[in-house]
Every structure is written in structure tokens, then in C-alpha cells.
Design an enzyme around this catalytic site. Structure first.
Site, PDB file in Angstrom:
ATOM      1  N   TRP A 264       0.843  -1.197   0.000  1.00 20.89           N
ATOM      2  CA  TRP A 264       0.000   0.000   0.000  1.00 20.89           C
ATOM      3  C   TRP A 264       0.878   1.247   0.000  1.00 20.89           C
ATOM      4  O   TRP A 264       2.085   1.150   0.260  1.00 20.89           O
ATOM      5  CB  TRP A 264      -0.924   0.003   1.236  1.00 20.89           C
ATOM      6  CG  TRP A 264      -2.208   0.753   0.987  1.00 20.89           C
ATOM      7  CD1 TRP A 264      -2.570   1.932   1.535  1.00 20.89           C
ATOM      8  CD2 TRP A 264      -3.268   0.373   0.104  1.00 20.89           C
ATOM      9  NE1 TRP A 264      -3.799   2.323   1.050  1.00 20.89           N
ATOM     10  CE2 TRP A 264      -4.248   1.383   0.169  1.00 20.89           C
ATOM     11  CE3 TRP A 264      -3.485  -0.719  -0.748  1.00 20.89           C
ATOM     12  CZ2 TRP A 264      -5.428   1.336  -0.582  1.00 20.89           C
ATOM     13  CZ3 TRP A 264      -4.650  -0.762  -1.485  1.00 20.89           C
ATOM     14  CH2 TRP A 264      -5.610   0.257  -1.398  1.00 20.89           C
TER      15      TRP A 264
ATOM     16  N   ASP B 189       0.201  10.896  -0.151  1.00 25.24           N
ATOM     17  CA  ASP B 189      -0.863  11.909  -0.061  1.00 25.24           C
ATOM     18  C   ASP B 189      -2.192  11.258   0.320  1.00 25.24           C
ATOM     19  O   ASP B 189      -2.300  10.036   0.375  1.00 25.24           O
ATOM     20  CB  ASP B 189      -0.997  12.650  -1.402  1.00 25.24           C
ATOM     21  CG  ASP B 189      -1.545  11.755  -2.510  1.00 25.24           C
ATOM     22  OD1 ASP B 189      -1.130  10.578  -2.599  1.00 25.24           O
ATOM     23  OD2 ASP B 189      -2.403  12.209  -3.283  1.00 25.24           O
TER      24      ASP B 189
ATOM     25  N   GLU C  48      -3.419   8.531  -1.709  1.00 15.87           N
ATOM     26  CA  GLU C  48      -2.635   7.301  -1.555  1.00 15.87           C
ATOM     27  C   GLU C  48      -1.804   6.961  -2.783  1.00 15.87           C
ATOM     28  O   GLU C  48      -1.596   5.791  -3.097  1.00 15.87           O
ATOM     29  CB  GLU C  48      -3.566   6.111  -1.238  1.00 15.87           C
ATOM     30  CG  GLU C  48      -4.729   6.462  -0.364  1.00 15.87           C
ATOM     31  CD  GLU C  48      -5.436   5.261   0.241  1.00 15.87           C
ATOM     32  OE1 GLU C  48      -6.321   4.720  -0.421  1.00 15.87           O
ATOM     33  OE2 GLU C  48      -5.070   4.869   1.361  1.00 15.87           O
ATOM     34  N   GLU C  49      -1.369   7.981  -3.508  1.00 12.53           N
ATOM     35  CA  GLU C  49      -0.665   7.710  -4.762  1.00 12.53           C
ATOM     36  C   GLU C  49       0.731   8.293  -4.841  1.00 12.53           C
ATOM     37  O   GLU C  49       1.613   7.699  -5.454  1.00 12.53           O
ATOM     38  CB  GLU C  49      -1.486   8.288  -5.930  1.00 12.53           C
ATOM     39  CG  GLU C  49      -2.804   7.598  -6.122  1.00 12.53           C
ATOM     40  CD  GLU C  49      -3.697   8.300  -7.121  1.00 12.53           C
ATOM     41  OE1 GLU C  49      -4.614   7.677  -7.654  1.00 12.53           O
ATOM     42  OE2 GLU C  49      -3.467   9.499  -7.374  1.00 12.53           O
TER      43      GLU C  49
ATOM     44  N   GLU D 130     -18.631   6.686  -4.814  1.00  9.80           N
ATOM     45  CA  GLU D 130     -17.459   7.560  -4.757  1.00  9.80           C
ATOM     46  C   GLU D 130     -17.454   8.542  -5.928  1.00  9.80           C
ATOM     47  O   GLU D 130     -17.160   9.718  -5.785  1.00  9.80           O
ATOM     48  CB  GLU D 130     -16.200   6.691  -4.796  1.00  9.80           C
ATOM     49  CG  GLU D 130     -14.892   7.446  -4.693  1.00  9.80           C
ATOM     50  CD  GLU D 130     -13.697   6.492  -4.793  1.00  9.80           C
ATOM     51  OE1 GLU D 130     -13.443   5.956  -5.898  1.00  9.80           O
ATOM     52  OE2 GLU D 130     -13.027   6.273  -3.765  1.00  9.80           O
TER      53      GLU D 130
HETATM   54  C1  NOJ Z   1      -6.870   2.972  -4.367  1.00  3.14           C
HETATM   55  C2  NOJ Z   1      -6.639   4.306  -3.756  1.00  3.14           C
HETATM   56  O1  NOJ Z   1      -7.320   4.404  -2.588  1.00  3.14           O
HETATM   57  C3  NOJ Z   1      -6.986   5.391  -4.744  1.00  3.14           C
HETATM   58  O2  NOJ Z   1      -6.867   6.647  -4.167  1.00  3.14           O
HETATM   59  C4  NOJ Z   1      -6.066   5.230  -5.882  1.00  3.14           C
HETATM   60  O3  NOJ Z   1      -6.319   6.222  -6.842  1.00  3.14           O
HETATM   61  C5  NOJ Z   1      -6.212   3.850  -6.481  1.00  3.14           C
HETATM   62  N1  NOJ Z   1      -6.034   2.837  -5.475  1.00  3.14           N
HETATM   63  C6  NOJ Z   1      -5.243   3.616  -7.622  1.00  3.14           C
HETATM   64  O4  NOJ Z   1      -3.928   3.661  -7.143  1.00  3.14           O
HETATM   65  C1  NOJ Z   2      -9.544   6.324  -1.992  1.00  8.36           C
HETATM   66  C2  NOJ Z   2      -9.246   7.723  -1.659  1.00  8.36           C
HETATM   67  O1  NOJ Z   2      -8.303   8.197  -2.570  1.00  8.36           O
HETATM   68  C3  NOJ Z   2      -8.722   7.850  -0.263  1.00  8.36           C
HETATM   69  O2  NOJ Z   2      -8.532   9.189   0.042  1.00  8.36           O
HETATM   70  C4  NOJ Z   2      -9.681   7.231   0.703  1.00  8.36           C
HETATM   71  O3  NOJ Z   2      -9.137   7.288   1.999  1.00  8.36           O
HETATM   72  C5  NOJ Z   2      -9.979   5.825   0.325  1.00  8.36           C
HETATM   73  N1  NOJ Z   2     -10.388   5.718  -1.052  1.00  8.36           N
HETATM   74  C6  NOJ Z   2     -11.094   5.223   1.168  1.00  8.36           C
HETATM   75  O4  NOJ Z   2     -12.274   5.960   0.967  1.00  8.36           O
END
Ligand code: NOJ
Ligand code: NOJ
Length: 545
Positions: A187, A243, A246-247, A499
Site C-alpha cells: 500500500w 498523499d 494514496e498515490e 465515490e
Molecule cells: C486505491 C486508492 O485508494 C486510490 O486513491 C487510488 O487512486 C487507487 N487505489 C489507484 O492507485
Molecule cells: C480512496 C481515496 O483516494 C482515499 O482518500 C480514501 O481514503 C480511500 N479511497 C477510502 O475511501
């Protein structure tokens, strides 16, 4: 605000120098060279405050908007329900599925995508909304849920995980299994906003309990949970991490803004618990963050950027989320010029980015219209669906966040008695809300000789009660409503929100019943109520004359 008239050439009767980070006049030229290639580089003129006869601002016509008004009220209640349904152990969407008490599941969706996890960020942001609910209603069952969350914070903090152990980096872990076990898969970790958001939520809970009569001593159990999170924020704010999306690994505005707010509130908490050494330390680190936050302003681009040294454009809904969940009255509040000019640039990008926005870009009025907003221009995450999986889409929470920011601006303008001050930075945002558009004075006031020229100087000012000021307040309010109307259009008849909504068709996509979508719409609705109150106060004030 300082009157500089004595220093200025006769034609330039009045100039205000504004601090664009704080969004109000400061009478200093500390932030001099903000540059924005815009309409105003052609006519960098300084006009003076124009007094006009007061006009009353109008709230949207209730009859015409009855549909929207009843949706708003209903959707606020449904959003609370939507949140509660995703909280363990008994929430309607998660009951009987081994979800620990107080765990906030991000979404009941278990595949494409699997969001059946406890994200520290989503949980803290959502619980903050429930603390507000409890503050307002005193509802005992809401309190029981918050108390379960508090208990869960303790076990989460002590759970060793791939980011580390308690006291050794473990607090930076972004997500856990719903039964409390660590998530051990690959992750984007660590994510350093989590502890700060959690501290903000726990501090606001402690303050709510105090207002309801609890003694500070009886809240030490909360401080014991808050302190490790404050320590984490104070020690790691300068270290890169992932960030909120999560990227990207790096240093991020959203993260720094919430860390700053946590330490600011944490400093007061520490003093209240006579933890003086900690209070001093948090104070020093908050000051460091305050300086650091200025580095997110990109002078060339003319807006804030989310991540330093990133190849991306930098535009990001996270910048607005940072102002909503972090910052302070003096550091990038949501009405500040730099946040507003960033909002403007983000909306402009998104307007052209998603085909679905074409249908919303024109309406009968000539004022700017709302559109669906995604996370950031370069986003390619389509929500985990297998179909059309290469392109990003607008998100409910990002669209609601723009509404929230605009209502915050409206509240600020409506409560302010200094009229409307349009700076070089915000001219492109404000002028389209004034009709007919004010004619710019063609002359150019060069203050360089007097040493007080600033590009962020106000170039136009309108008195409170002037047609322009009141028109802007009411038109921005309508504009903000437009973003919630987009949410309304794409949510389902039961008020459910996933979402994302599809960039072409508008149909919901990605994780269903996303907890954070509900929270964001609830937050925007609350800010709208504050804006309405502020407008009503203003109207009552004018009616006295
Ligand atoms: C799941 C993450 O939570 C989301 O923010 C991200 O864009 C995708 N994975 C792709 O990396
Ligand atoms: C993906 C989002 O990018 C992230 O900010 C969030 O915490 C997770 N999904 C779970 O909702």
C-alpha cells in the site's frame, strides 16, 4: 487595513494591501511579488472604494427552489443515516460482518473495489461530523458510537503494522482490517495526515464534552490518546509520505494543513493539562508548519499546489479539503484569496475535462455555473470498476467540497463590514459575478517609486451595501448551490452516493455508499446553513437604515 492615501498620487485615492494567505487586509507589503498572468496584468489599476446606495441581497426564491430545499433537508438526514450504516458493529451495511465497535468502514463494497476496511483518514473525518451532531443534539446513541470510536483509537494506535509499532512510526499506517488486524498488503504508506485528523477529532470531542459540563481532569483519558498523535504530527511533518489519495510520495498541502491545525489545537490542549513542555513544542512546530505552508503557493501558476516537486499540475480538490479540515483563521482559511483563486483554477480545469459537464456549463443566466469536480486533472483512477477503467471521473466528495468552500466564502463576505475587496489574485473569480462588469480604470498607478507596490494589492473595492458587493454575495451563494444540485442530480432516489459519477453518463461509479461522500455533503449543507444565517443577519442590519 491601512489608508495609504497620503503616499499615493492624487488619482489613486485609496489602496489596500491584502494578505492573500489570510484573505484580509494587513497593511503590509510582506507578500509582494505574487504574479498572475491575467486580465489584470493589462490593467493593473487601483480604483477606490465606490459607495452606492444599499441594495438588499436576495436568497434563492423559495418557491422556485422548493424541490432543492426539500432535497437538502432530506439529504442531510440521509447522509447521517448513510454514515451510521457503515459503522461497526451494528450499522445496517456492516452488521454481522466482524466489524469492531467504532470502526468506520469506508464503503460496504467488497470487490471492484474492495473498500471494506477501516481507513484512519475516512474514520477521523467522519467521526468529526458525528461530534458536531452530538454537540448539536446531545443524542446519547451518537455519543455511544463516538465512545466506541475512542476505544478503537486506543487499540488501533497500539497495533503493530507494516508502517511500524506504537512510538516507532506505526501511527502513519493508513488502513486496517475491520476486525482490528493490521492490513499487510502492499500500500502507499505511511500517510501522515491520519494522526493529525484523529487528534483534531478527539480534541473537538473533548471540547464538546467540556461544554456539556465535563471537567478537564475527567478528560485525561482523551489526552492520553491525543498526545501520541500530536507527537507524530510534530515529529514527522517534514518527512515525505503518501498523499491523501494514496498515490504520490512527497510533501503535501492537505497533510501539512491538518498537521498545522492539530498542533495549534494541541498546544491549547497540552496547556490545559499542564503539559507545558509539550505545549511549547507544539507551538514551535506549528510555527514551522505555518512557514512551510507558504511554499505551496506557486507564483508562476498563480495557484496553490498540492504536492511539492511533483510533475503534476498541482491543482487538486485536496487543496480545498485542506482549508476545510486544516489551517486556521490566519492561515489559508477557506475565504482567503489564495484558496479562492485555486478553486477558480480547479473548476475551470474540471469544466472542460469531463464531457458530462458540458450540459451544466450553460444556463439562462450569464453567471458562472457549477460542474462536476474530480480529484485532480491527471487522475486516471476510475473507481475499481472493470469497465472504462482508464480514466478518472468527477467525485461526489470533491463536488461537495467546492460547494462547502464557496458557502464559507459567502459566510465570510456576509459577516464582513469591509465590503468587497478584489485583488489581483481574485479578479478572475469575482468579476463574472458582477453585472454589468465593472469598467476598469484605464490608468496605471505605479507605486514602485514609493516602494509600496504589491501585485497582491487590492485593485477594486466596493462598499458594503453597494450593488456590486451584494450582487457578488448572492450570486456566489447561487453558484455554490449549483454544486450541490450536481450532487443531487447524480445521487439516487434514496440519497445514496458512491465515490464517483461517470464522466460521460453521470451514472454512479466506484465504491457504493461511500462514507466520505455522505460526510462531505453533510459538511457542505451545514456550511450552507451558516451562510444563510449570515445573509439574514446582514439583511437585518441593512433594514435598520
Ligand atoms: C486505491 C486508492 O485508494 C486510490 O486513491 C487510488 O487512486 C487507487 N487505489 C489507484 O492507485
Ligand atoms: C480512496 C481515496 O483516494 C482515499 O482518500 C480514501 O481514503 C480511500 N479511497 C477510502 O475511501
Amino acid at each position: 487595513m491601512r489608508l495609504l492615501s497620503t503616499l499615493l498620487p492624487a488619482t489613486c485615492a485609496l489602496a489596500l494591501v491584502v494578505d492573500p494567505t489570510a484573505g484580509h487586509s494587513i497593511g503590509s507589503v510582506a507578500h509582494s511579488s505574487f504574479r498572475r498572468p491575467s486580465f489584470f496584468s493589462r490593467v493593473s489599476s487601483v480604483s477606490w472604494l465606490r459607495k452606492q446606495s444599499p441594495i438588499l441581497i436576495s436568497l434563492p426564491d423559495a418557491a422556485q427552489d422548493a424541490d432543492f430545499a426539500s432535497w437538502l433537508a432530506l439529504q442531510a438526514a440521509r447522509s447521517v443515516e448513510g454514515i451510521l450504516a457503515n459503522i461497526g458493529p451494528d450499522g445496517a451495511n456492516v452488521a454481522g460482518q466482524n466489524v469492531n465497535p467504532g470502526v468506520v468502514v469506508a464503503s460496504p463494497s467488497r470487490d471492484h473495489p474492495n473498500y471494506f476496511y477501516h481507513w484512519v483518514r475516512d474514520g477521523a473525518i467522519t467521526m468529526r461530523a458525528l461530534v458536531d451532531e452530538y454537540e448539536k443534539s446531545g443524542n446519547a446513541s451518537v455519543k455511544a458510537i463516538i465512545d466506541a470510536y475512542v476505544d478503537n483509537v486506543r487499540s488501533t494506535q497500539w497495533t503493530s503494522n507494516p508502517s511500524g509499532q506504537f512510538g516507532r512510526g506505526g501511527l502513519g499506517e493508513p488502513k486496517f482490517e475491520v476486525d482490528g488486524r493490521p492490513f499487510v498488503g502492499t500500500w502507499g504508506r505511511p500517510q501522515r495526515d491520519g494522526p493529525a485528523l484523529r487528534a483534531i477529532t478527539l480534541i473537538s470531542y473533548a471540547r464538546t464534552l467540556q461544554r456539556r459540563g465535563a471537567s478537564i481532569d475527567s478528560l485525561r483519558y482523551l489526552y492520553d490518546l491525543i498526545k501520541p498523535d500530536l507527537e507524530y504530527a510534530s515529529k514527522f511533518w517534514a518527512s515525505p509520505g503518501f498523499d491523501l489519495w494514496e498515490e504520490q510520495q512527497g510533501l503535501h498541502f492537505f497533510t501539512a494543513m491538518v498537521q498545522y491545525k492539530a498542533l495549534l489545537l494541541g498546544q491549547e490542549m497540552a496547556s490545559d493539562f499542564s503539559d507545558e513542555g509539550a505545549a511549547r513544542w507544539y507551538h514551535i512546530q506549528a510555527n514551522g508548519l505555518k512557514q512551510f505552508l507558504l511554499s505551496f503557493w506557486d507564483e508562476e501558476r498563480g495557484y496553490l499546489i498540492e504536492t511539492l516537486a511533483s510533475p503534476r499540475s498541482g491543482l487538486d480538490a485536496a487543496l480545498l479539503l485542506g482549508a476545510i479540515h486544516g489551517g486556521s483563521d490566519a492561515v489559508f482559511p477557506i475565504h482567503s484569496d489564495m484558496i479562492i483563486t485555486t478553486l477558480q483554477a480547479l473548476v475551470a480545469d474540471m469544466r472542460a475535462r469531463y464531457p458530462i459537464n458540458e450540459q451544466d456549463s450553460y444556463d439562462s443566466s450569464s453567471f458562472p455555473t457549477a460542474v462536476g469536480i474530480g480529484r485532480y486533472p491527471e487522475d486516471v483512477y476510475s473507481g475499481g470498476d472493470l469497465e472504462n477503467s482508464e480514466l478518472g471521473n468527477p467525485w461526489f466528495l470533491c463536488t461537495a467540497t467546492v460547494a462547502h468552500t464557496l458557502y464559507g466564502l459567502v459566510e465570510h463576505l456576509a459577516l464582513s463590514n469591509s465590503g468587497l475587496i478584489i485583488s489581483n489574485l481574485t479578479a478572475d473569480f469575482y468579476l463574472p459575478f458582477i453585472s454589468p462588469t465593472p469598467v476598469m480604470e484605464p490608468h496605471y498607478c505605479d507605486f514602485s517609486a514609493t516602494g509600496i507596490w504589491s501585485r497582491s494589492a487590492a485593485i477594486l473595492g466596493f462598499m458594503p451595501g453597494s450593488r456590486e458587493t451584494e450582487q457578488v454575495i448572492s450570486n456566489i451563494f447561487h453558484y455554490a448551490d449549483g454544486f450541490l444540485k450536481i450532487v443531487k442530480k447524480h445521487a439516487d432516489a434514496e440519497g445514496n452516493m458512491s465515490e464517483q459519477f461517470d464522466r460521460q453518463t453521470g451514472f454512479m461509479r466506484g465504491a457504493r455508499q461511500l462514507t466520505w461522500s455522505f460526510e462531505s455533503v453533510l459538511g457542505a449543507t451545514k456550511m450552507r446553513e451558516r451562510a444563510v444565517e449570515a445573509i439574514e443577519k446582514r439583511r437585518a442590519y441593512f433594514e435598520r437604515f
